[in-house]
Design a protein around this motif. Sequence first.
Motif, PDB file in Angstrom:
ATOM      1  N   THR A 472      49.547  33.221  25.393  1.00 48.45           N
ATOM      2  CA  THR A 472      50.561  33.681  26.345  1.00 48.45           C
ATOM      3  C   THR A 472      50.016  34.797  27.244  1.00 48.45           C
ATOM      4  OG1 THR A 472      52.961  33.901  26.525  1.00 48.45           O
ATOM      5  CG2 THR A 472      51.898  35.458  25.102  1.00 48.45           C
ATOM      6  N   LEU A 473      49.019  35.539  26.764  1.00 47.86           N
ATOM      7  CA  LEU A 473      48.471  36.614  27.600  1.00 47.86           C
ATOM      8  C   LEU A 473      47.299  36.162  28.461  1.00 47.86           C
ATOM      9  CD1 LEU A 473      48.545  39.691  25.175  1.00 47.86           C
ATOM     10  CD2 LEU A 473      50.278  38.925  26.795  1.00 47.86           C
ATOM     11  N   LEU A 474      46.503  35.206  27.967  1.00 43.39           N
ATOM     12  CA  LEU A 474      45.270  34.866  28.689  1.00 43.39           C
ATOM     13  C   LEU A 474      45.365  33.593  29.520  1.00 43.39           C
ATOM     14  CD1 LEU A 474      42.390  35.863  26.229  1.00 43.39           C
ATOM     15  CD2 LEU A 474      43.305  37.114  28.182  1.00 43.39           C
ATOM     16  N   ASP A 475      46.292  32.695  29.191  1.00 38.01           N
ATOM     17  CA  ASP A 475      46.430  31.501  30.028  1.00 38.01           C
ATOM     18  C   ASP A 475      46.888  31.918  31.424  1.00 38.01           C
ATOM     19  OD1 ASP A 475      45.676  29.912  27.975  1.00 38.01           O
ATOM     20  OD2 ASP A 475      47.644  29.039  27.582  1.00 38.01           O
ATOM     21  N   GLU A 476      46.430  31.193  32.423  1.00 40.71           N
ATOM     22  CA  GLU A 476      46.867  31.538  33.779  1.00 40.71           C
ATOM     23  C   GLU A 476      48.359  31.306  33.942  1.00 40.71           C
ATOM     24  OE1 GLU A 476      44.693  30.212  37.126  1.00 40.71           O
ATOM     25  OE2 GLU A 476      43.019  31.535  36.615  1.00 40.71           O
ATOM     26  N   TRP A 506      52.552  36.810  34.140  1.00 37.27           N
ATOM     27  CA  TRP A 506      51.981  38.052  33.617  1.00 37.27           C
ATOM     28  C   TRP A 506      50.560  37.825  33.115  1.00 37.27           C
ATOM     29  CZ3 TRP A 506      56.180  35.431  31.463  1.00 37.27           C
ATOM     30  CH2 TRP A 506      55.845  34.608  30.392  1.00 37.27           C
ATOM     31  N   SER A 507      49.929  36.756  33.500  1.00 36.68           N
ATOM     32  CA  SER A 507      48.594  36.418  32.998  1.00 36.68           C
ATOM     33  C   SER A 507      47.661  37.616  33.177  1.00 36.68           C
ATOM     34  CB  SER A 507      48.067  35.214  33.772  1.00 36.68           C
ATOM     35  OG  SER A 507      46.692  35.074  33.522  1.00 36.68           O
ATOM     36  N   MET A 508      47.120  38.111  32.079  1.00 34.70           N
ATOM     37  CA  MET A 508      46.343  39.354  32.165  1.00 34.70           C
ATOM     38  C   MET A 508      45.035  39.207  32.943  1.00 34.70           C
ATOM     39  SD  MET A 508      47.293  41.308  28.680  1.00 34.70           S
ATOM     40  CE  MET A 508      46.894  42.898  29.365  1.00 34.70           C
ATOM     41  N   PRO A 509      44.307  38.091  32.815  1.00 33.96           N
ATOM     42  CA  PRO A 509      43.105  37.973  33.656  1.00 33.96           C
ATOM     43  C   PRO A 509      43.445  38.051  35.151  1.00 33.96           C
ATOM     44  CG  PRO A 509      43.075  36.331  31.914  1.00 33.96           C
ATOM     45  CD  PRO A 509      44.431  36.976  31.866  1.00 33.96           C
ATOM     46  N   MET A 511      46.191  39.634  36.457  1.00 33.32           N
ATOM     47  CA  MET A 511      46.657  40.990  36.782  1.00 33.32           C
ATOM     48  C   MET A 511      45.494  41.974  36.838  1.00 33.32           C
ATOM     49  SD  MET A 511      50.382  41.437  34.966  1.00 33.32           S
ATOM     50  CE  MET A 511      49.716  41.853  33.380  1.00 33.32           C
ATOM     51  N   PHE A 512      44.508  41.776  35.962  1.00 30.62           N
ATOM     52  CA  PHE A 512      43.338  42.658  35.947  1.00 30.62           C
ATOM     53  C   PHE A 512      42.265  42.180  36.934  1.00 30.62           C
ATOM     54  CE2 PHE A 512      43.564  45.552  32.106  1.00 30.62           C
ATOM     55  CZ  PHE A 512      44.885  45.321  31.833  1.00 30.62           C
ATOM     56  N   ASN A 513      42.440  40.987  37.447  1.00 27.42           N
ATOM     57  CA  ASN A 513      41.459  40.360  38.340  1.00 27.42           C
ATOM     58  C   ASN A 513      40.070  40.299  37.696  1.00 27.42           C
ATOM     59  OD1 ASN A 513      41.114  38.866  40.607  1.00 27.42           O
ATOM     60  ND2 ASN A 513      40.893  40.588  42.020  1.00 27.42           N
ATOM     61  N   VAL A 514      40.068  39.823  36.474  1.00 27.74           N
ATOM     62  CA  VAL A 514      38.833  39.679  35.707  1.00 27.74           C
ATOM     63  C   VAL A 514      38.629  38.194  35.440  1.00 27.74           C
ATOM     64  CG1 VAL A 514      37.789  40.074  33.445  1.00 27.74           C
ATOM     65  CG2 VAL A 514      38.997  41.922  34.597  1.00 27.74           C
ATOM     66  N   PRO A 515      37.446  37.649  35.759  1.00 27.36           N
ATOM     67  CA  PRO A 515      37.226  36.236  35.464  1.00 27.36           C
ATOM     68  C   PRO A 515      37.163  36.000  33.953  1.00 27.36           C
ATOM     69  CG  PRO A 515      35.338  37.196  36.634  1.00 27.36           C
ATOM     70  CD  PRO A 515      36.309  38.295  36.398  1.00 27.36           C
ATOM     71  N   VAL A 516      37.980  35.070  33.485  1.00 31.59           N
ATOM     72  CA  VAL A 516      37.977  34.694  32.070  1.00 31.59           C
ATOM     73  C   VAL A 516      37.737  33.190  32.007  1.00 31.59           C
ATOM     74  CG1 VAL A 516      39.368  34.517  29.976  1.00 31.59           C
ATOM     75  CG2 VAL A 516      39.493  36.579  31.369  1.00 31.59           C
ATOM     76  N   VAL A 517      36.733  32.798  31.231  1.00 30.98           N
ATOM     77  CA  VAL A 517      36.358  31.393  31.133  1.00 30.98           C
ATOM     78  C   VAL A 517      36.977  30.821  29.862  1.00 30.98           C
ATOM     79  CG1 VAL A 517      34.421  29.792  30.923  1.00 30.98           C
ATOM     80  CG2 VAL A 517      34.217  31.852  32.352  1.00 30.98           C
ATOM     81  N   THR A 518      37.649  29.672  29.976  1.00 33.64           N
ATOM     82  CA  THR A 518      38.169  29.020  28.770  1.00 33.64           C
ATOM     83  C   THR A 518      37.127  28.020  28.273  1.00 33.64           C
ATOM     84  OG1 THR A 518      39.276  27.382  30.154  1.00 33.64           O
ATOM     85  CG2 THR A 518      40.593  29.214  29.396  1.00 33.64           C
ATOM     86  N   CYS A 519      36.963  27.981  26.964  1.00 31.79           N
ATOM     87  CA  CYS A 519      35.916  27.146  26.378  1.00 31.79           C
ATOM     88  C   CYS A 519      36.502  26.048  25.506  1.00 31.79           C
ATOM     89  CB  CYS A 519      34.994  27.992  25.499  1.00 31.79           C
ATOM     90  SG  CYS A 519      34.126  29.248  26.403  1.00 31.79           S
TER      91      CYS A 519
END
Length: 922
Positions: A472-476, A506-509, A511-519
């Motif tokens: 819930t926090l990391l999914d776009e 509220w996706s944290m990546p 909001m923080f504008n940080v690239p997060v890669v899903t694996c």
Amino acid sequence: MRGRFGLARVGVVVAALLVVTGSNEVTARAPTSLVPQTAEYWPDADYDPAIPSVRHVLGFEVGAEMARADQVNRYFEALATAAPQRMRIFEYGESWEGRKLIYGVISGEKNMARLEEIKRAMVKLADPRRLGPGEGAAIIQSMPAVVWLSHSVHGNEPGTTDAALLTAYHLLASRGDARVAKMLDETVVVVLPLQNPDGRERFINSNRAARGLEPDPSPLSAERDEPWPGGRMNHYVFDMNRDWFTQTQPEMRAHAGLMLEWMPVVVADIHEMGANQTFFFPPEADPLNPHLTPKQLGNVELIARNNAAWFDKVGLRYFNREIFDGFFPGYGSGWPNYQGASAMVYEQGSSRGLVARRADGSLLSFADTVKSQFIASLSAVEVVADNRARLLTDFADFRASAISEGQSEPIKAYVISEAPDADMAARLAVTLARNGIEVRRSDAAFSACGRRFEAGSYVVSAAQPTKRLIRTLLDEKTEMNADFVKRQEERVSKGLPDEIYDVTAWSMPLMFNVPVVTCRNDPVVRGELISRDWQASGVVTGGLTKVGYVVPWGNTASARFLTAALRAGLPVKSSNKQFTLAGVTYPAGSLFVDAARASEDLGARVAELARQSGARVTAVSDSWVTEGPSLGSPNMLHMPLPRVALVWDEPTERYSAGHSRFVLERQFGYPVTLIRARRISTANLDGFDVIVLPAEGGSYASTFGKRGADNLKNWVERGGVLIGLGSGTRYLAERGVELLPLKLENAAEPSNKEESSGKSASNAKPDSSDDAAEQRVAGKELTSEADLAKAERPLKAPPRPVAGILARADVEDEHWLTAGINPRLHVLVTGNDIYAPVRLNDADTVARFAAPNEVLASGVLWEENRRQLAFKPFIVSKTKGRGVVVGFTADPNFRAHMAGLNLIFLNAIFRGAAVTYDANTR
Ligand SMILES: [Zn+2]
């Protein structure tokens, strides 16, 4: 039966008051006459006189007065002193204003003697990976269940805290009540009586200061009508009931940490709402977050049914399902669910003082509100006591099934890369750790998910007990129920408001504008799990220097370095363009601390600032720049120490003001002067270089007047930097102010090409000269519902309001405001402010929303808004005389959640001050 209860007695006393106020014989009556002097809140209660009552310790009957923060702590201490075998109190943190945050633990003697053992067992049960064979079952069989009662996260919901006092007293003092005995045997009750002491003190101060001869139930009475900003929020004006996963506020960070130590199975977050309402408990309204489990919803309903039975018994009314949705994870009744508890919100209609007159003429006393919250709390504890093993089992299953889902679902892991902003990546990683999520920082570079990651990247495996929170926090996107969304689309298309309670993204990546890669697989990396206090350390490389130090811009650690360096009086410059030095390319905005202009101990001071800020600093031994401006170039802007003011108080939008102040002061260590808005018309503003105009709650135009507008304009023309945020920008664009050439748009006409044949009825010319016929309009056939919608569509209406989405925006490079800024930003958009494009010769559009197919990053956005928002301005800047005006059309400091917008906000302040300083001193 009802005659035995406090409620009935309150009614009698209130009736007596009406007689008194209605006659001419008003005598000095004690204000407490409105509430019972001997409250009976629970049927057949028999209390042990050895346990001190609220009256005994604080001098008033519970429900007769609102206990102050220090009184709350004093009463809990008195209870724990009187019954040390059944109650202990602990401190878990401190509020911004230095008030102690405490909680009480109440249980039977056997449980209290093994509290540490119980805590350890719950933490173990929460992680099946640590359980030996049969160990989980043994814990479930032998351990009590922890039930959590959180009170008064909102300081102006007063009965909540006093209900906590009564709940604690009742659990300790009741004699001969088998129900209470069972509660103490089967559960450990954790009571947080007051989550927000600063807000409560603000509320009680304003209430007490306005009181007169007797408590006044009028909604207009000053004692019940709080002055700005009100007591709901904490010191920095945060609604802490939105802060659970971001944990920007110390009160919330401490509370979340505490909950992870105890792992409750049931959490009640207890609130108050408007006086005309009865009582709300779950089931919650749609939409529900898809990561909640059916068992959790079932447990909450079990508790709700017991609440209902108790309320029926004592004659209290309630409602559920209609409001307060379970979609947003930042509520106190939301976040604990993702840890495996069954959590819920209670909401009692508030007396907002000692007594309130409701719309139907009836009176609601403070004691009434205490009573219902007390009964609801006890009925929840009762359910936990009766269903201890079931609730512990469901909790353990939640945590275990999260791991297996994390192993089998397509997303197996998330990787947070350190580039491009190592500081922001670290901030995201630490925030996740504070949510009880395991985050591993890799020691070495590794390949995973088809990519190469540098050492220092963070890996979050989905196979852990917090998988649902991770998702819930990391999914776009968190999907909202499609039927619900369709219903809302239909509502807004008919001009009705939507039924969405809070933001939809509220996706944290993002909001923080940080690239997060899903694996698709879970990479095994070496490295430590980071702690909740982990901090990236800054460093100075390059040894001794006679030239100076370069700090690369484009990350927030460097921004903290800048504010600290300016405050320390170091000579700092900022490059307008990118440059290459010793083979390293530094982005525009990068800082140069000039050794030639500093004292001998510069090296030590820079090292200390790097350590504190986390910045990565390079000592320069050879100043030869191979590309871009040299260190002595006029393109190296001198950075002055700007004096920053922020407009405060009515009619400022309180959250916008508080959040902006917080970001500057507490996230970037830079002090701000708060100026009350009413002073803007006459104040001499020359002592300030930058003024931040937060969003408006009322009307700046009427508070400032023409004099205020002229004062601001003249100050800008003399060299000031004026920054509007959200609807603060609306003021800057208003007629008569016109500091920015922006115009708000009405809703766009739908561009259905297939309907272009029919003119709209109201535009059609009459086809007859006959008088009666002339008053008519041309007839038109409606062949579809779309035709009808078009014909009924209001003309010149603003766009539909939006509950809160994350939108993409693109920045212009080569502008002083965008130095070092990521070319793509994420913006939280709420409401309906959409501005028309600005002509190039009128102002600089520094950032604009992305194309129609890209503008929506996350959340629920009406189709017509999506099309209309595309390409429209987000940030506009205009030079005015010797100063500059910057307008953000959406507030970059929303809840201090939008970390990815910190840097451009700081650029507006610090580079803005530098640009005007430079222009004015040339
Ligand atoms: Zn509340």
